[in-house]
Write an enzyme that holds these catalytic residues in place. Structure first.
Site, PDB file in Angstrom:
ATOM      1  CG  ASP A 169     150.037  34.035  69.010  1.00  0.00           C
ATOM      2  OD1 ASP A 169     150.039  33.886  70.249  1.00  0.00           O
ATOM      3  OD2 ASP A 169     150.254  35.130  68.452  1.00  0.00           O
TER       4      ASP A 169
ATOM      5  CD  GLU B 148     146.361  17.026  52.389  1.00  0.00           C
ATOM      6  OE1 GLU B 148     147.591  16.919  52.161  1.00  0.00           O
ATOM      7  OE2 GLU B 148     145.674  17.973  51.984  1.00  0.00           O
TER       8      GLU B 148
END
Ligand code: NOJ
Ligand code: CA
Length: 554
Positions: free
Chosen positions: A216, A267
């Site tokens: 956002d 990751e």
């Protein structure tokens, strides 16, 4: 004429080509009948989305929130608001989506929290200059008594961007910054605590298995040093303006935050994605958010804002492929969301309606329903043929228009309150979906309750009323999505074609796409055989406000 071919950026990650369906949880499906959609409601309706043929869903915020801005005011980033269910309900929904091969993106709101967030409450109790205050943007006021705001910035929702607090000892105190409502204080993203906290929030949802985040206000996190005064161009849009150096939008310091998040997501196994909600003045600037080490996608608001005009539509498609392709990213395509007038109404507007103004009982003239729907269906027929990733907003597959007659007393958008009714705001695109039946709440739940009133004529747009009906908007969307998947239209090249004035025309492999945005019917080439059309054709004539996919006999 030399063929102009455009290539979409290569790569096999799912988000490069995905069709992502936006769920606005409070208006999607309501399992417990309290009038507000919820997570169990979403789970119960996932089959409908599988049948539609989407690749992923994006959920607007469902985290704990006082709901002052429909959940974009988060008070706890690691939970589920009881209004929407529990974390278990979330896990169940996620697993059910994954079982159906549907990926799930959640909304992350990092620019501001709710004023009820523990950190902000701590800041209010703490002294000026304290570490607690340093997580937000507190400043002393101007003037001898500090009773003037620190600068002249104006909130996106109307009114000033600063609110003065009362210090714990009861004296009038410092001011805090809020780009949006007073209940949405902005974080100070130069503070390492804030950065660390959000790394933890990302991990929390990634560990649960989400496939990515819609970020956002991804262009707002960093404010220009010194917070200089700024007066926006009155013609500019409230979420970004058209100007290049707005001190709270698009500051270059945001990029290192997204590089950090990119590395964090990397990751995790399974191509987790970041999508920027960034209203920026140009596509070139928007493309900076999706450089190879930043986000993966950015909403193409330039495309969304394009008026119904052939030249402008061709231009924005060409420029989008160039700008995003130039940094190795897919373009996105989007026509509707929970912040703008639904495209089945917007494309027939004959009056200016700046973003956030909305349409209400006093708006005159109102957009014509049939014209808006014809154009919306044509616009989507073009959109779903384009290379890149497309976003759909719940209800557009039903052809839903904007709800234009919501009585004042039901309005909920802070824009409405902060402008004292001068702007209607966004409630008209947020009304709960009609699923079935002929009376409210049209299958949204089985109690008839609905947090915003549903228009009486919505029975005809109910999913059940359109299901299996030849020519319905729902069946058109299904056909387009099936065709897009079968033909691999999400990737590859686009070759521009010329069918004359008022048209947009191009070829995707051996599939031709043509849209008539002009004023007179246009003849398709001899040998054209229609694969799918947004409306009926008369022989080889493509009527105005209609788009087709067609092939040519050898
Ligand atoms: C953009 C969201 O889409 C909108 O609904 C919200 O009001 C603002 N950001 C503030 O979070
Ligand atoms: Ca509910």
């Amino acid at each position: 004429m030399a063929e102009i071919e455009q290539q979409s950026a290569p790569g096999s990650e799912w988000w490069r080509t995905a069709v992502i369906y936006q769920i606005y949880p409070r208006s999607f499906a309501d399992a417990n009948g309290d009038g507000i959609g919820d997570l169990p409601g979403i789970t119960s309706r996932l089959d409908a989305l599988s049948e539609l043929g989407v690749d992923a869903i994006w959920l607007s915020p469902f985290m704990p929130s006082p709901q002052k801005d429909a959940g974009y005011d988060v008070s706890d980033y690691r939970g589920v608001d009881p209004l929407f269910g529990t974390l278990d309900d979330f896990d169940t929904m996620l697993a059910a989506a994954h079982e159906r091969g549907i990926r799930v993106i959640v909304d992350l709101v990092p620019n501001h929290s709710s004023d009820q967030h523990r950190w902000f409450q701590d800041a209010l109790k703490a002294a000026p200059g304290s570490p607690e205050r340093a997580r937000y943007i507190f400043r002393d006021g101007k003037g001898p008594h500090g009773d003037l705001p620190p600068n002249n910035w104006e909130s996106v929702f109307g009114g000033g961007m600063w609110t003065r607090v009362t210090e714990p000892d009861g004296t009038p105190g410092q001011w805090y910054l809020h780009i949006f409502d007073t209940s949405q204080p902005d974080f100070d993203w130069t503070n390492p605590d804030v950065r660390e906290e959000f790394r933890g929030v990302l991990r929390f949802w990634l560990d649960r298995g989400v496939d990515g985040f819609r970020v956002d206000v991804a262009h707002g996190l960093i404010k220009k040093d010194g917070l200089p005064d700024y007066t926006p161009d009155p013609e500019g849009g409230s979420m970004g303006g058209d100007e290049d150096d707005v001190p709270y939008w698009g500051q270059s310091g945001v990029h290192e935050i997204y590089r950090d998040w990119h590395a964090l997501l990397a990751e995790y196994p399974g191509e987790r994605a970041l999508c920027a909600e960034a209203w920026l003045p140009t596509l070139e600037k928007t493309a900076l958010w999706v450089r190879p080490d930043e986000m993966n996608q950015a909403f193409n608001f330039g495309y969304l804002m394009t008026p119904w005009d052939a030249e402008e539509l061709s231009t924005v498609i060409r420029e989008s492929l160039d700008a995003f392709g130039g940094v190795g990213a897919p373009s996105t395509w989007v026509l509707s969301n929970h912040d703008v007038i639904r495209h089945a109404s917007r494309l027939a507007l004959t009056v200016e309606s700046p973003q956030g103004d909305g349409i209400g009982p006093r708006t005159e003239p109102k957009p014509d329903r049939a014209l808006g729907l014809a154009r919306a269906r044509a616009a989507t027929t073009v959109m779903l043929s384009l290379p890149g990733s497309a976003y759909l907003y719940q209800g557009e597959e039903l052809g839903l228009p904007e709800a234009m007659e919501i009585p004042d007393e039901f309005r909920q958008d802070p824009t409405w309150f902060r402008t004292k009714g001068a702007r209607y705001g966004r409630d008209g695109c947020r009304v709960p979906l009609p699923w079935s039946g002929t009376s409210p709440s049209y299958g949204f739940n089985d109690t008839g309750a609905s947090w915003l009133p549903q228009p009486a004529e919505w029975a005809e747009y109910a999913r059940a009323a359109e299901e299996g009906v030849d020519g319905s908007t729902l069946e058109l969307y299904k056909e387009l999505l099936r065709g897009r998947a079968e033909r691999g239209l999400g990737s590859g090249s686009l070759v521009w074609e010329d069918l004359g004035r008022g048209t947009v025309a191009f070829r995707r492999g051996d599939l031709h796409v043509a849209a008539n945005l002009g004023e007179v019917p246009v003849a398709l080439p001899a040998g054209a055989s229609v694969v799918v059309g947004s409306g009926p054709l008369t022989g080889r004539e493509l009527p105005v406000d209609t788009a087709v996919w067609y092939t040519l006999a050898d």
